[in-house]
Design a protein around this motif. Structure first.
Motif, PDB file in Angstrom:
ATOM      1  N   ARG A   1       0.812  -1.223   0.000  1.00  0.00           N
ATOM      2  CA  ARG A   1       0.000   0.000   0.000  1.00  0.00           C
ATOM      3  C   ARG A   1       0.841   1.267   0.000  1.00  0.00           C
ATOM      4  N   ASN A   2       2.097   1.133   0.457  1.00  0.00           N
ATOM      5  CA  ASN A   2       2.955   2.313   0.539  1.00  0.00           C
ATOM      6  C   ASN A   2       4.377   1.955   0.145  1.00  0.00           C
ATOM      7  N   ASN A   3       5.025   2.860  -0.568  1.00  0.00           N
ATOM      8  CA  ASN A   3       6.434   2.669  -0.884  1.00  0.00           C
ATOM      9  C   ASN A   3       7.271   2.854   0.376  1.00  0.00           C
ATOM     10  N   PRO A   4       8.365   2.117   0.493  1.00  0.00           N
ATOM     11  CA  PRO A   4       9.188   2.278   1.698  1.00  0.00           C
ATOM     12  C   PRO A   4      10.097   3.497   1.641  1.00  0.00           C
ATOM     13  N   PHE A   5      10.676   3.847   2.793  1.00  0.00           N
ATOM     14  CA  PHE A   5      11.747   4.852   2.917  1.00  0.00           C
ATOM     15  C   PHE A   5      11.307   6.246   2.462  1.00  0.00           C
ATOM     16  N   HIS A   6      10.036   6.599   2.639  1.00  0.00           N
ATOM     17  CA  HIS A   6       9.508   7.888   2.178  1.00  0.00           C
ATOM     18  C   HIS A   6       9.772   8.096   0.699  1.00  0.00           C
ATOM     19  N   GLY A   7       9.893   7.024  -0.034  1.00  0.00           N
ATOM     20  CA  GLY A   7      10.162   7.152  -1.462  1.00  0.00           C
ATOM     21  C   GLY A   7       8.892   6.989  -2.273  1.00  0.00           C
ATOM     22  N   GLU A   8       9.035   7.031  -3.581  1.00  0.00           N
ATOM     23  CA  GLU A   8       7.867   6.889  -4.447  1.00  0.00           C
ATOM     24  C   GLU A   8       8.002   5.733  -5.427  1.00  0.00           C
ATOM     25  N   PHE A   9       8.881   4.795  -5.098  1.00  0.00           N
ATOM     26  CA  PHE A   9       8.954   3.588  -5.919  1.00  0.00           C
ATOM     27  C   PHE A   9       9.443   2.417  -5.078  1.00  0.00           C
ATOM     28  N   THR A  10       9.211   1.236  -5.582  1.00  0.00           N
ATOM     29  CA  THR A  10       9.650  -0.001  -4.932  1.00  0.00           C
ATOM     30  C   THR A  10      10.192  -0.910  -6.028  1.00  0.00           C
ATOM     31  N   ILE A  11      11.279  -1.620  -5.719  1.00  0.00           N
ATOM     32  CA  ILE A  11      11.785  -2.613  -6.671  1.00  0.00           C
ATOM     33  C   ILE A  11      11.190  -3.966  -6.286  1.00  0.00           C
ATOM     34  N   PHE A  12      10.543  -4.623  -7.237  1.00  0.00           N
ATOM     35  CA  PHE A  12       9.971  -5.941  -6.955  1.00  0.00           C
ATOM     36  C   PHE A  12      11.064  -6.999  -7.068  1.00  0.00           C
ATOM     37  N   ALA A  13      11.252  -7.765  -6.002  1.00  0.00           N
ATOM     38  CA  ALA A  13      12.225  -8.864  -6.031  1.00  0.00           C
ATOM     39  C   ALA A  13      11.678 -10.050  -5.246  1.00  0.00           C
ATOM     40  N   GLY A  14      12.235 -11.210  -5.494  1.00  0.00           N
ATOM     41  CA  GLY A  14      11.816 -12.420  -4.789  1.00  0.00           C
ATOM     42  C   GLY A  14      11.018 -13.381  -5.649  1.00  0.00           C
ATOM     43  N   LEU A  15      10.749 -13.001  -6.899  1.00  0.00           N
ATOM     44  CA  LEU A  15       9.859 -13.827  -7.731  1.00  0.00           C
ATOM     45  C   LEU A  15      10.413 -15.239  -7.961  1.00  0.00           C
ATOM     46  N   GLU A  16      11.704 -15.330  -8.262  1.00  0.00           N
ATOM     47  CA  GLU A  16      12.261 -16.654  -8.542  1.00  0.00           C
ATOM     48  C   GLU A  16      12.074 -17.585  -7.345  1.00  0.00           C
TER      49      GLU A  16
ATOM     50  N   GLN B   1      18.182  -1.374 -13.088  1.00  0.00           N
ATOM     51  CA  GLN B   1      18.681  -0.082 -13.555  1.00  0.00           C
ATOM     52  C   GLN B   1      17.904   0.391 -14.789  1.00  0.00           C
ATOM     53  N   ILE B   2      17.573  -0.552 -15.676  1.00  0.00           N
ATOM     54  CA  ILE B   2      16.792  -0.196 -16.870  1.00  0.00           C
ATOM     55  C   ILE B   2      15.420   0.311 -16.473  1.00  0.00           C
ATOM     56  N   SER B   3      14.809  -0.391 -15.537  1.00  0.00           N
ATOM     57  CA  SER B   3      13.462  -0.019 -15.121  1.00  0.00           C
ATOM     58  C   SER B   3      13.470   1.331 -14.407  1.00  0.00           C
ATOM     59  N   LEU B   4      14.492   1.562 -13.573  1.00  0.00           N
ATOM     60  CA  LEU B   4      14.584   2.853 -12.872  1.00  0.00           C
ATOM     61  C   LEU B   4      14.741   4.007 -13.853  1.00  0.00           C
ATOM     62  N   LYS B   5      15.423   3.732 -14.976  1.00  0.00           N
ATOM     63  CA  LYS B   5      15.625   4.797 -15.971  1.00  0.00           C
ATOM     64  C   LYS B   5      14.316   5.268 -16.568  1.00  0.00           C
ATOM     65  N   THR B   6      13.299   4.419 -16.606  1.00  0.00           N
ATOM     66  CA  THR B   6      12.023   4.825 -17.185  1.00  0.00           C
ATOM     67  C   THR B   6      11.249   5.756 -16.247  1.00  0.00           C
ATOM     68  N   LEU B   7      11.713   5.868 -15.001  1.00  0.00           N
ATOM     69  CA  LEU B   7      11.032   6.756 -14.050  1.00  0.00           C
ATOM     70  C   LEU B   7      11.632   8.149 -14.132  1.00  0.00           C
ATOM     71  N   ARG B   8      10.766   9.147 -14.158  1.00  0.00           N
ATOM     72  CA  ARG B   8      11.253  10.522 -14.143  1.00  0.00           C
ATOM     73  C   ARG B   8      12.050  10.788 -12.863  1.00  0.00           C
ATOM     74  N   ASN B   9      13.043  11.673 -12.945  1.00  0.00           N
ATOM     75  CA  ASN B   9      13.893  11.938 -11.784  1.00  0.00           C
ATOM     76  C   ASN B   9      13.115  12.469 -10.584  1.00  0.00           C
ATOM     77  N   ASP B  10      12.069  13.233 -10.838  1.00  0.00           N
ATOM     78  CA  ASP B  10      11.349  13.809  -9.701  1.00  0.00           C
ATOM     79  C   ASP B  10      10.625  12.720  -8.885  1.00  0.00           C
ATOM     80  N   HIS B  11      10.364  11.573  -9.497  1.00  0.00           N
ATOM     81  CA  HIS B  11       9.806  10.462  -8.715  1.00  0.00           C
ATOM     82  C   HIS B  11      10.876   9.790  -7.853  1.00  0.00           C
TER      83      HIS B  11
END
Lengths: 551, 551
Positions: free
Chosen positions: B59-74, B506-516
């Protein structure tokens, strides 16, 4: 004592041991690379026969408190017992370390065991204090150095969690049950297992983690999630409504009983039946049919009507419901509202046991929440605690360190401009001095060559770094804190079961005065050094002081 | 694709898989008991053929941030692949669950697999946002319910750690190396392994954890601890001083070279040789002999003299030192001081490579420390980060939840007075809409029956709960976020290696605008629902709204 005996003694822990050995999680490669590069440099420098003493200790108590519970010792001993680099480990190291490393070094590593190491420790489950080593290791420099990271890993989180749990137990009081619900918020699978194990050590009553229950023989608890309620949308979906009467054995329609009671309860509790959901009623009836003797339901405010109706229906059929779990809203208010409702029902329906229904609360609870609930007054019998317990919110890591204090009989001191970080040199013993009323007065570190303090005789106890801080203490009882736990390749003590360690925590906490244990501004417990050790430290400090600095 | 293929594809992870299967850490009992009591109640209620859809989301991004990296799928897929209760699990459950449970239920459990489950997920390593399910599961209610806790355990910490690491990477910049040093502060052995693995995923360059290196094929790094220095007290203790010249092969006395250089360096660096410790010099000489091509030493301020002396001695013998690690004091100041010293030496001694010596810093570093060091100006090439990285100091847990959204084709909504907690009902698809410059504009949730948004056509994107918040978006590119990862008992996608997931981040983060992505007050990234889904949510909400409350 051999492995098998140790394993048998600890009951459920046999499987845990299996987990460690078969899966090799706690294997010697679970360490920082620099331990292995140092090992090579020591080996290369001809230091294989050097004898070292290392102290494992922490500098500050966690959670703004004044005590720490020492836990993780059994895991450390198992690690020593199984310490051995496999052929595949050696192969990996051969590929990973820089080229040019002699084959003899890898042969040396392949033959290393912890058999020549002696490990002294405070008993697991004992309260421990800053600067007093909780573990002391003697043995060949290289192997004792190689143990560092793994021992720290095994002690740090275990002790942090046991301490955290013990603090929750203190604020919750003796009569409230505490359950650990944190698996999904822990640091992956083993983080979750460690949390379950050491929160039980610290004084929790059980866990929701089934595997922890299986591996460590800890009571496991749980009811149902909200999804169970949402999976029903009407009573029409109930494929069965029948439950056998506990005494007569006759099948009866539980739903019919519940609906009848709901009508009457609606007046008693002043809630319209229209306010309560049909899906919820269906879910509760089906859950009661599955667990007629263990009916515990997740409810929100409006759920009290359906819960009471189903509990009374169960009562008609000879069963007693267990209670409710509240997972949202104002927990103090809702618990009082629920208790009041139960009391009304008990009286009107002549079911006195309704007064005793258990109220479990489980929404984002931490130490402060419990203190605040205590102040407001609440009727909660049991807390289910997850995130803040397992992540140790207020301080997520204990900072145990591992310092070289003696080599080849020569004491070593680590100096630092930060006095806090100056180490206590040499091989030391630690004693706990008690007053006549059984309270711990002070922990005293001495050089290992000194005689132990004697009962009834005054002992000069000095602050390790402040000349003017010193006092005479006359102990009524003196406890020698260290026991030899590992020597000549064997575990030398009968290891307590998890239950026994758990009891030890409460016994040990009782020896601490309350002012050391209170939540707000607790009094620091004193740790002192003998006059002899004081002089030794400061002489050594002077010898090692760099020229040109005011130290 | 069968298991073996999957394992082979992921290289170093074959052993990880072994660890999981042989040791059974990630086994189906690693769950909350209520999953199993619910399974029984579902079974008892005749719900074995019910088909459910569950969403796993935060429901909320961690660390007062505005994104989360999804990991653990494998790890989740491996868990599904191996999902099976062993005979000993069933025995344990038989003893643990209340009496009276039918034998048929245990037989049912014993035969359960995840073969009838379909798992959709966003790619591992992708940026993800609140409310957009990162995993969606379809299948028999009982089995999908039983997966809940374990999946949450595998995703929560993995994603939190990958996100934390990615944030450190962003503040440190591309050219600084980041090493994970947190094993001793993690939640026990597996907490440490997960931290190493997912910090690498998030953008770290390596770890000190040797076992993580072996299991996941991650670069491992490390030099020596302070104990190595303290283990020497004088040059007299050096059992060997000889090192072979790299080119000539002639043995030379490294200590002699070092002492000679120290004399001259003392003037260049304006440090008296008396200020530097003999023990330290001995330790460094011995370490340099062990690792002549990889000499990296732990130094404090006064250690620069000895380090430079030994590095120049190595230079005489044809070797280049690597650099220093600073572990205390003012890191910005000390790193500048060290760089300045190296520059002086480079010039005076005509050793230009001295300018390039690596400066590693490793004392209690967190995101804010790095930001502050950046502001002050520093000369650090590499950070070693432990406690704050692995404990995720600013937010030690990610709050992923797992909610039932559809059963037997009927959508389910979970209402709450807290609008944040209202779930998005029904089986949904998720799309990411991109602008012409390649930036992600918005994530859009739709009913799964709707056509995907089309490139170049305007799409009405609505706030899920606020009527007035809506906008038309014309995407230049539309990405369908879900892929089927598990169906009919098979992993359906070629699983990327850990390296590939790391690149994906890193590729996915690049698609996010810097202000996010900025640290201070980042702009929230928008998550919307289609008009169709909006109306569907609110119609269902109304149907389920309790009578007598203003909701």
């Amino acid at each position: 004592m051999n492995d098998r005996e140790m394993s048998c003694n600890s009951g459920g822990q046999f499987m845990d041991r299996g987990r460690m050995n078969q899966n090799g999680v706690v294997q010697p490669l679970l360490t920082d690379l620099y331990q292995i590069t140092m090992a090579y440099a020591y080996w290369k420098s001809g230091k294989t026969d050097d004898q070292a003493v290392f102290d494992l200790f922490f500098r500050n108590n966690p959670f703004h408190g004044e005590f720490t519970i020492f836990a993780g010792l059994e895991e450390c001993l198992k690690f020593l017992d199984s310490f051995h680099y496999s052929q595949s480990d050696i192969e990996y190291l051969r590929q990973t370390l820089p080229e040019g490393i002699e084959n003899e070094f890898f042969e040396y590593l392949g033959n290393l065991t912890a058999h020549d190491v002696t490990l002294y420790a405070i008993d697991e489950g004992t309260v421990a204090f800053p600067r007093v080593p909780i573990i002391k290791l003697e043995g060949p420099l290289i192997i004792v150095q190689l143990l560092e990271t793994t021992l720290l890993t095994l002690v740090n989180y275990a002790s942090l969690m046991a301490t955290n749990a013990a603090r929750y137990r203190m604020v919750a009081g003796k009569h409230v049950k505490l359950l650990e619900f944190g698996l999904r918020r822990a640091q992956g699978p083993d983080g979750g297992l460690s949390a379950s194990k050491y929160s039980y050590t610290g004084g929790f009553d059980g866990t929701s983690n089934v595997l922890a229950g299986k591996l460590f023989n800890i009571p496991v608890k749980g009811t149902h999630a909200h999804a169970y309620i949402t999976s029903f949308s009407s009573v029409g979906e109930l494929k069965t409504r029948l439950l056998k009467h506990k005494q007569t054995g006759i099948m009866e329609d539980l739903l019919e009983h519940a609906i009848r009671h709901r009508q009457m309860l609606s007046h008693v509790l002043d809630v319209s039946t229209e306010e309560s959901s049909e899906g919820e009623l269906a879910a509760m009836v089906s859950y009661a049919i599955a667990f007629p003797d263990g009916f515990m339901a997740l409810v929100d405010t409006s759920g009290l009507l359906n819960f009471s109706a189903v509990a009374l229906a169960l009562n008609d059929l000879g069963y007693h419901a267990l209670g409710i779990r509240i997972d949202s809203g104002d927990l103090a208010y809702l618990s009082c509202l629920a208790r009041e409702a139960f009391e009304k029902v008990a009286e009107r329906f002549k079911v006195p046991w309704f007064n005793k229904l258990t109220i479990v609360a489980s929404n984002d609870i931490n130490e402060d929440t419990i203190l605040s609930l205590n102040e407001q007054g609440h009727k909660i019998d049991c807390f289910g605690i997850g995130t803040h317990l397992v992540t140790c919110q207020r301080q997520p890591a204990l900072g145990c360190v591992y310092k070289l204090v003696e080599i080849n009989g020569q004491a070593r001191i680590k100096l630092s401009q930060d006095v806090e970080k100056v180490t206590m040199p040499g091989n030391k013993n630690a004693y706990r001095l008690y007053s006549a009323d059984g309270h711990a007065l002070i922990d005293l570190l001495q050089k290992d060559s000194e005689h132990p303090p004697a009962v009834g005789q005054k002992v000069l106890c000095r602050h390790p770094f402040q000349e003017s801080k010193r006092a005479y203490v006359i102990p009524s009882h003196v406890e020698s804190l260290y026991k030899v736990y590992w020597k000549a390749g064997k575990i030398c003590q009968h290891l307590p079961t998890l239950e026994q360690v758990r009891e030890k925590v409460q016994i040990s906490l009782k020896t601490l005065r309350n002012d050391h244990k209170r939540t707000l501004n607790p009094t620091p417990y004193k740790v002192a050094v003998s006059d002899n050790l004081y002089n030794f430290i400061h002489d050594l400090w002077l010898q090692n002081a760099p020229i040109g600095e005011l130290s």
